[in-house]
Design a protein around this motif. Structure first.
Motif, PDB file in Angstrom:
ATOM      1  N   SER A  71       0.819  -1.212   0.000  1.00  0.00           N
ATOM      2  CA  SER A  71       0.000   0.000   0.000  1.00  0.00           C
ATOM      3  C   SER A  71       0.859   1.270   0.000  1.00  0.00           C
ATOM      4  O   SER A  71       0.372   2.374   0.186  1.00  0.00           O
ATOM      5  N   MET A  72       2.180   1.088  -0.182  1.00  0.00           N
ATOM      6  CA  MET A  72       3.074   2.259  -0.218  1.00  0.00           C
ATOM      7  C   MET A  72       3.450   2.579  -1.651  1.00  0.00           C
ATOM      8  O   MET A  72       3.298   1.753  -2.552  1.00  0.00           O
ATOM      9  N   ARG A  73       4.009   3.748  -1.858  1.00  0.00           N
ATOM     10  CA  ARG A  73       4.605   4.024  -3.155  1.00  0.00           C
ATOM     11  C   ARG A  73       5.947   3.284  -3.178  1.00  0.00           C
ATOM     12  O   ARG A  73       6.767   3.451  -2.277  1.00  0.00           O
ATOM     13  N   ALA A  74       6.146   2.462  -4.184  1.00  0.00           N
ATOM     14  CA  ALA A  74       7.395   1.691  -4.271  1.00  0.00           C
ATOM     15  C   ALA A  74       7.856   1.685  -5.715  1.00  0.00           C
ATOM     16  O   ALA A  74       7.069   1.866  -6.628  1.00  0.00           O
ATOM     17  N   GLY A  75       9.141   1.478  -5.908  1.00  0.00           N
ATOM     18  CA  GLY A  75       9.682   1.462  -7.267  1.00  0.00           C
ATOM     19  C   GLY A  75      11.145   1.820  -7.205  1.00  0.00           C
ATOM     20  O   GLY A  75      11.836   1.475  -6.240  1.00  0.00           O
ATOM     21  N   GLN A  76      11.625   2.508  -8.228  1.00  0.00           N
ATOM     22  CA  GLN A  76      13.038   2.894  -8.272  1.00  0.00           C
ATOM     23  C   GLN A  76      13.165   4.411  -8.235  1.00  0.00           C
ATOM     24  O   GLN A  76      12.431   5.112  -8.944  1.00  0.00           O
ATOM     25  N   ARG A  77      14.096   4.859  -7.409  1.00  0.00           N
ATOM     26  CA  ARG A  77      14.392   6.299  -7.342  1.00  0.00           C
ATOM     27  C   ARG A  77      15.834   6.544  -7.743  1.00  0.00           C
ATOM     28  O   ARG A  77      16.648   5.624  -7.768  1.00  0.00           O
ATOM     29  N   THR A  85      10.670   5.237 -11.629  1.00  0.00           N
ATOM     30  CA  THR A  85       9.444   4.512 -11.966  1.00  0.00           C
ATOM     31  C   THR A  85       8.736   4.098 -10.686  1.00  0.00           C
ATOM     32  O   THR A  85       9.384   3.863  -9.653  1.00  0.00           O
ATOM     33  N   THR A  86       7.415   4.031 -10.746  1.00  0.00           N
ATOM     34  CA  THR A  86       6.648   3.538  -9.605  1.00  0.00           C
ATOM     35  C   THR A  86       6.110   2.172  -9.988  1.00  0.00           C
ATOM     36  O   THR A  86       5.513   2.019 -11.062  1.00  0.00           O
ATOM     37  N   ALA A  87       6.327   1.198  -9.130  1.00  0.00           N
ATOM     38  CA  ALA A  87       5.862  -0.161  -9.447  1.00  0.00           C
ATOM     39  C   ALA A  87       4.340  -0.200  -9.390  1.00  0.00           C
ATOM     40  O   ALA A  87       3.742   0.333  -8.448  1.00  0.00           O
ATOM     41  N   PRO A  88       3.697  -0.832 -10.385  1.00  0.00           N
ATOM     42  CA  PRO A  88       2.238  -0.946 -10.345  1.00  0.00           C
ATOM     43  C   PRO A  88       1.809  -1.948  -9.280  1.00  0.00           C
ATOM     44  O   PRO A  88       2.617  -2.790  -8.855  1.00  0.00           O
ATOM     45  N   ALA A  89       0.547  -1.870  -8.878  1.00  0.00           N
ATOM     46  CA  ALA A  89       0.051  -2.787  -7.840  1.00  0.00           C
ATOM     47  C   ALA A  89       0.264  -4.237  -8.258  1.00  0.00           C
ATOM     48  O   ALA A  89       0.511  -5.103  -7.413  1.00  0.00           O
ATOM     49  N   SER A  90       0.235  -4.514  -9.590  1.00  0.00           N
ATOM     50  CA  SER A  90       0.406  -5.917 -10.029  1.00  0.00           C
ATOM     51  C   SER A  90       1.811  -6.428  -9.686  1.00  0.00           C
ATOM     52  O   SER A  90       2.028  -7.632  -9.604  1.00  0.00           O
TER      53      SER A  90
END
Ligand SMILES: Cc1cc2nc3c(=O)[nH]c(=O)nc-3n(C[C@H](O)[C@H](O)[C@H](O)COP(=O)(O)OP(=O)(O)OC[C@H]3O[C@@H](n4cnc5c(N)ncnc54)[C@H](O)[C@@H]3O)c2cc1C
Length: 379
Positions: A71-77, A85-90
């Motif tokens: 439920s957090m914003r996750a991805g690569q910074r 990029t922000t990882a999609p919920a999938s």
């Protein structure tokens, strides 16, 4: 059947607990003198939970893990904090994180008391036969129907069986830590990619944070003061990276050079012996699948042994290799490739990588992982 497991890591414990629930007579031999695990955090995806559910351990592991990252914003910074990029919920929806010690304890507690023998390094019969030998006492263990080798990346028993293909240094080292004081991560997690360096932030249960920091360097590099070194290496990177490091007691910090298998093994079985987990397919941690694949191995083996007698064991083990070899080889290779991309240090390559990440729709990145996050179960 009477089954001996060598190694009480995640793969060995899941195999032992799953097989025991199916009525097999199981014993585990572990080299360490205690049952506690060493380690920081771990992420597991939907494929691991599908496998755990099928052997009756899914809720046990859910009980000690957290789904907060979903439920957090996750991805690569980037190191400045801007999102590449922000990882999609999938991609993160099925992800859970756990402290390794909690996971080991929960799995160990699900065994019948007396199953686990610590301080017991064990060696297989080199021909893959029914005997194993405990190194500290020359007495042989009573013959068993099957030996499961789950003794990790440096598997001494893989060598004894003549299946070893050697290890390959991935070119980088990784610090890992878990905070012992509160750090606000502002509901943002995932990885920060620099040049030849990555920093990862993962929420754990009880408001602890698991973090890792990687660095390209020659294998075996020694730093006089690890805590100061990791602080220095990530100086100037976005908050709360320094806060995570500062909130981790220096004595709890660990660092390991990262290896995978040089080439995939040609076989995962040898007569009455079968390899699972890192012993069978050690991979770099870049896809977060090492333990997940070990759990899949353990569950696949458990399912394939249902209703099997010692006489028909050979066919079940052949099916095990058919099921596991292609999938684990492909994930091992993808992991090695992912390591090269993520650890890119040349400014041009790292720049191209960052641009590609910015331009690739999140949905496409999610689709690439969808198959990996489903367990291809037998039957
Ligand atoms: C930095 C890092 C981050 C990672 N992050 C993730 C992640 O987020 N998600 C994920 O899925 N995976 C991750 N992994 C991979 C994961 O840690 C491993 O794949 C997993 O722990 C392997 O489990 P195992 O049971 O196969 O082996 P191990 O955990 O290595 O267990 C092997 C056991 O066998 C014992 N042993 C060895 N020799 C003998 C002997 N002769 N007799 C008896 N016992 C013996 C050892 O003492 C040990 O307890 C990561 C790895 C690293 C290095």
């Amino acid at each position: 059947m009477r089954i001996a497991v060598i190694g009480a890591g995640i793969a060995g414990l899941v195999a032992a607990a799953g097989l025991q629930r199916d009525g097999h007579d199981v014993v585990i031999f572990e080299r360490r003198s205690h049952s506690d695990a060493v380690g920081a955090g771990l992420t597991l995806f939907g494929n691991a939970f599908e496998a755990l559910d099928l052997v009756g351990l899914g809720d046990t592991v859910r009980g000690v893990s957290s789904a907060a990252i979903a439920s957090m914003r996750a991805g690569q910074r980037s190191p400045s904090g801007g999102w590449l990029t922000t990882a999609p919920a999938s991609a993160t929806g099925s992800m859970r994180s756990v402290h390794r010690q909690d996971l080991h304890r929960a799995l160990t507690d699900s065994l019948v008391p007396g199953t686990l023998h610590t301080g017991s390094p064990a060696t297989v019969d080199p021909s893959g036969g029914p005997h194993i030998v405990l190194d500290h006492d020359t007495a042989r263990v009573d013959p068993v129907d099957l030996v499961i080798v789950a003794d990790g990346i440096h598997s001494p028993n893989r060598r004894v069986l003549g299946l070893d293909t050697g290890l390959h240094y991935a070119g980088y080292t990784a610090w890992r830590g878990v905070t012992s004081e509160p750090v606000d991560i502002h509901d943002e997690a995932g990885e920060t990619w620099g040049r030849g360096q990555i920093f990862g932030i993962v929420p754990l249960p009880d408001n602890r944070i698991y973090w890792f920091g990687t660095l390209n360097c020659p294998a075996g590099t020694i730093y006089p003061e690890e805590h100061a070194e990791v602080r220095r290496r990530f100086a100037g990177w976005h908050p709360p990276i320094q806060d995570c490091i500062a909130a981790t007691p220096p004595g709890d910090l660990m660092r390991h050079d990262i290896y995978d298998l040089l080439t995939p093994l040609t076989s995962l079985t040898e007569r009455r012996t079968v390899l699972i987990g890192d012993a069978a397919h050690a991979m770099t941690p870049n896809l977060g699948q090492g333990a997940g694949q070990g759990i899949e191995d353990a569950a696949t083996l458990t399912v394939l042994l249902r209703g099997v007698s010692p006489a028909s064991l050979g066919a079940a083990l052949t099916t095990y290799t058919e099921f596991r070899h292609a999938r684990t080889t492909s994930i091992m290779q993808r992991s090695r490739w992912a390591a090269r991309v993520a650890q890119a240090s040349h400014p041009l390559l790292a720049g191209l990588r960052d641009t590609a990440l910015r331009l690739t729709p999140g949905g496409l990145l999610g689709a690439a992982n969808r198959r990996m996050h489903r367990w291809p179960r037998p039957g």
